[in-house]
Design a protein around this motif. Structure first.
Motif, PDB file in Angstrom:
ATOM      1  N   THR A  54       0.828  -1.202   0.000  1.00  0.00           N
ATOM      2  CA  THR A  54       0.000   0.000   0.000  1.00  0.00           C
ATOM      3  C   THR A  54       0.861   1.249   0.000  1.00  0.00           C
ATOM      4  O   THR A  54       1.994   1.233   0.493  1.00  0.00           O
ATOM      5  CB  THR A  54      -0.933   0.029   1.234  1.00  0.00           C
ATOM      6  N   SER A  94      -1.326   4.033   0.507  1.00  0.00           N
ATOM      7  CA  SER A  94      -2.411   4.809   1.105  1.00  0.00           C
ATOM      8  C   SER A  94      -2.092   5.123   2.562  1.00  0.00           C
ATOM      9  O   SER A  94      -1.803   4.221   3.353  1.00  0.00           O
ATOM     10  CB  SER A  94      -3.725   4.022   1.027  1.00  0.00           C
ATOM     11  N   ARG A 126      -4.159   6.103   4.850  1.00  0.00           N
ATOM     12  CA  ARG A 126      -5.183   5.526   5.723  1.00  0.00           C
ATOM     13  C   ARG A 126      -4.932   4.041   5.964  1.00  0.00           C
ATOM     14  O   ARG A 126      -5.045   3.552   7.092  1.00  0.00           O
ATOM     15  CB  ARG A 126      -6.575   5.717   5.112  1.00  0.00           C
ATOM     16  N   PHE A 127      -4.579   3.310   4.904  1.00  0.00           N
ATOM     17  CA  PHE A 127      -4.350   1.871   5.092  1.00  0.00           C
ATOM     18  C   PHE A 127      -3.035   1.623   5.822  1.00  0.00           C
ATOM     19  O   PHE A 127      -2.908   0.631   6.555  1.00  0.00           O
ATOM     20  CB  PHE A 127      -4.373   1.153   3.749  1.00  0.00           C
ATOM     21  N   GLU A 179     -11.677   3.765  -1.894  1.00  0.00           N
ATOM     22  CA  GLU A 179     -11.237   4.847  -1.020  1.00  0.00           C
ATOM     23  C   GLU A 179      -9.718   4.861  -0.852  1.00  0.00           C
ATOM     24  O   GLU A 179      -9.187   5.660  -0.083  1.00  0.00           O
ATOM     25  CB  GLU A 179     -11.922   4.725   0.346  1.00  0.00           C
ATOM     26  N   ARG A 180      -9.033   3.960  -1.536  1.00  0.00           N
ATOM     27  CA  ARG A 180      -7.560   3.972  -1.556  1.00  0.00           C
ATOM     28  C   ARG A 180      -7.084   3.730  -2.996  1.00  0.00           C
ATOM     29  O   ARG A 180      -6.285   2.841  -3.276  1.00  0.00           O
ATOM     30  CB  ARG A 180      -6.981   2.934  -0.582  1.00  0.00           C
ATOM     31  N   ASP A 199      -3.640   2.926  -4.465  1.00  0.00           N
ATOM     32  CA  ASP A 199      -3.041   1.593  -4.371  1.00  0.00           C
ATOM     33  C   ASP A 199      -3.309   0.731  -5.600  1.00  0.00           C
ATOM     34  O   ASP A 199      -2.688  -0.322  -5.763  1.00  0.00           O
ATOM     35  CB  ASP A 199      -3.577   0.859  -3.134  1.00  0.00           C
TER      36      ASP A 199
END
Length: 666
Positions: free
Chosen positions: A357, A359, A361-362, A508-509, A512
């Motif tokens: 990832t 991202s 957030r991730f 939402e990512r 990636d």
């Protein structure tokens, strides 16, 4: 500028325009009611007459004063500004571990030495400060910390721990010198001095408290490690030994004194010098006495702290009697820079390393998951289907202290014929029990899990004994919403929800998607070199970047597998998408008339067709259309990006979007 006659005037002469502004703003804030301040670069002063409106010239440094060639009239006072480091950054500096080498970075070597002298005068004697400037020729790669005086661009690239304390500020002595020169009220100078000292004392108090706590923590850590009855060692993120006890140093043939501050790999036989030992894994390697040892590494990650690794070691058991023992890492494989396919390094890579990832957030989710691997309480992982919940669960297990024990799926065991609850408990004992889709469990199995998590026993469900099992559960819906609907046992929910991880849908990512596509293709093409545009056309690739993926990462992986099975040396196009996606493409074709579809088909079957050819084909099929109407229809198809209309005699070509639309309609 209009110069007032009521206040004395000071001209600040400084080379750096940013520092000139800082000086002027700061001096105006403390002395602006009594003195006016102007600024100038040395090169802007070409004649002594330009200095006559001023009562004082304030040079930013001795060097600027020495190189100033314009004669200064005797009636004008001269002051060289004394500068010091910004004490507001002292609490950050004091957080550097004592004894470290620290680069002090500035533009000129002399100013760097001046800053180091100020650090030492302030009592920062626990570090070895080393000057570094634009004039420095060689870089010490072992240095991990740098303090820069507003020159971060000059910091050596290998240093990650950088404290930028900004430009040096004006020292209180210069303020007092200006107060004396212009006979300002004594109370003004005293007030400025009191404020200045008060600020420093506050910083010193904070820093001193931190330093005392740091020293105590370090002493406590070293004492604890030294007195543990088994072999243990702590490494920093670079693999250097921070703390070690006599049992560990004896296992690996070095003294504690030799070990502290040394990369652990340097304490091992040469064959293992390339391994950093900075990720969770189990190794079976020979020490200097050629005795096979079991070395366990656990990565410890905490918020706002650099990563450390906890190492323990013991003599290895016979591998024939321990099926979970990692293979002995052989000298030939390592000397060639290779690792066996079954090596513990490869086993470790199947955990968090496979969750690729970029991202933010991730990455936060993964960071929390890594921390959860250090503990032993239940974990609930919630999120949409295909968001890698099971991979997260397995990564937590493989990075935990239970990693050499079973990772058992309750759902798989329940599908095995004749597998009852005692067999499930025996299979998972000392390991991790994964309960996938816990929201679908029957009431009986919910009772079973609740009793397991409470360490209670029931004649009908659990045998009368204790079990050492960690439970990780996954759920697609929000489990608490089911509790509120009386569709899930409340007691079980609160036992499971000690720690909750919420996964993130792929839409939402999106950043990636390219990374995951490349990751899957590299695996499917067996890591051979490939170009994305050789596999996917530009239109198909752009579609994949914008698609919403209701099946999330799992759907993207399935698509990569599907494309790899279709690939035959030519880029795949939109019309080769799976039918379920083609049928859900944009609503372009919903209003496509029979005539437009007929024209698209003609252009598909006879590429580069001009209007005359299209009109003729339509006429042969019984459809009559004027040249003007056909021209308008072709423009509409072009605006919808279903065809390309070439100039002159290039004719028309169907696009990937147009072809996909025909395939869908067919």
């Amino acid at each position: 500028m209009s110069l007032s006659q009521k206040k004395p005037h000071v001209l600040i002469i400084c080379i750096n325009p940013y520092i000139r502004i800082e000086f002027q703003d700061y001096l105006h804030s403390v002395l602006g009611d009594h003195i006016l301040f102007d600024t100038s670069a040395p090169s802007d002063i070409t004649d002594s007459s330009q200095l006559l409106p001023y009562q004082c010239v304030l040079f930013s440094s001795t060097k600027v004063q020495d190189e100033f060639s314009i004669p200064i009239p005797g009636s004008i006072s001269q002051i060289v500004c004394t500068r010091t480091f910004n004490h507001a950054f002292l609490d950050q500096i004091i957080r550097i571990p004592p004894g470290e080498k620290v680069y002090v970075v500035n533009d000129f070597f002399d100013s760097t030495l001046s800053t180091i002298q100020q650090f030492e005068e302030f009592g920062l004697s626990q570090y070895q400060f080393i000057p570094y400037s634009s004039e420095t020729q060689e870089t010490d790669l072992s240095i991990r910390y740098a303090i820069t005086v507003g020159e971060p661009r000059l910091v050596p690239g290998h240093i990650r721990n950088v404290i930028n304390i900004g430009n040096r500020i004006i020292d209180i002595s210069t303020i007092n010198e200006l107060c004396v020169l212009f006979h300002l009220p004594a109370r003004l100078g005293n007030q400025i001095t009191r404020n200045y000292i008060s600020h420093i004392l506050k910083v010193v108090k904070t820093a001193g408290s931190y330093y005392s706590s740091f020293v105590f923590s370090q002493q406590l850590l070293l004492a604890t490690v030294s007195n543990l009855p088994f072999a243990v060692c702590l490494l920093d993120e670079g693999g250097t030994i921070m703390a070690v006890n006599k049992h560990f140093s004896k296992d690996w043939g070095f003294s504690k004194k030799q070990g502290i501050g040394t990369p652990f790999s340097h304490c091992l036989p040469h064959a293992y010098s390339r391994i950093l030992f900075n990720q969770t894994a189990d190794y079976r390697i020979a020490n200097h006495m050629d005795v096979p040892m079991l070395l366990s590494v656990m990565e410890l990650s905490f918020p706002n702290h650099t990563r450390v690794c906890l190492l323990t070691s013991k003599p290895a058991v016979n591998q024939e009697t321990d099926i979970n023992a990692p293979p002995l890492l052989s000298d030939p494989a390592l000397s060639q820079g290779q690792e066996p396919d079954t090596s513990p390094i490869e086993r470790q890579r199947s955990s968090f390393s496979n969750l690729v990832t970029v991202s933010e957030r991730f990455q936060e989710v993964l960071s929390y998951a890594r921390r959860l691997s250090l503990y032993d309480f239940p974990v609930l992982i919630q999120g949409e289907s295909g968001t890698q919940k099971k991979m997260l669960a397995k990564a937590i297990h493989q990075s935990s202290s239970r990693r050499r024990c079973p990772f058992v799926s309750l759902n798989q065991l329940l599908t095995l014929s004749g597998c009852d609850l005692p067999e499930i408990l025996e299979a998972a004992n000392h390991g991790t029990l994964l309960v996938d889709h816990i929201e679908k469990l029957s009431p009986k199995m919910q009772d079973f899990l609740a009793q397991l998590l409470q360490n209670t026993a029931s004649d009908s469900l659990l045998p009368q004994r204790s079990w050492d099992i960690r439970v990780i559960a996954t759920s697609a819906p929000n489990l608490y919403s089911l509790v509120q609907e009386n569709a899930f046992q409340e007691n079980l929910f609160f036992h499971l929800s000690t720690a909750v991880l919420d996964t993130i849908p792929l839409k939402e990512r999106r950043e990636d998607i390219p990374l995951l596509l490349e990751h899957f293709f590299r695996s499917l093409f067996h890591h051979s070199p490939f170009q994305m545009d050789a596999i996917l056309s530009k239109s198909l690739y752009q579609f994949l970047l914008s698609y919403d993926y209701p099946g999330n990462v799992k759907e993207l992986m399935n698509l990569a597998q599907y494309f790899s099975s279709l690939y035959a040396a030519h880029p795949l196009i939109l019309s080769q998408l799976p039918s379920y996606i083609r049928d859900s493409l944009a609503n372009t074709g919903d209003n496509l008339t029979a005539l437009k579809r007929q024209v698209l088909t003609i252009i598909k079957n006879t590429p580069k067709s001009g209007r005359a050819s299209i009109q003729k084909a339509l006429s042969e099929s019984g459809a009559q259309i004027s040249d003007g109407k056909l021209r308008g229809l072709l423009k509409e198809l072009s605006d919808q990006e279903l065809i390309l209309v070439h100039r002159t005699k290039g004719g028309c070509e169907i696009t990937e979007e147009g072809l996909a639309l025909l395939v869908r309609g067919g």
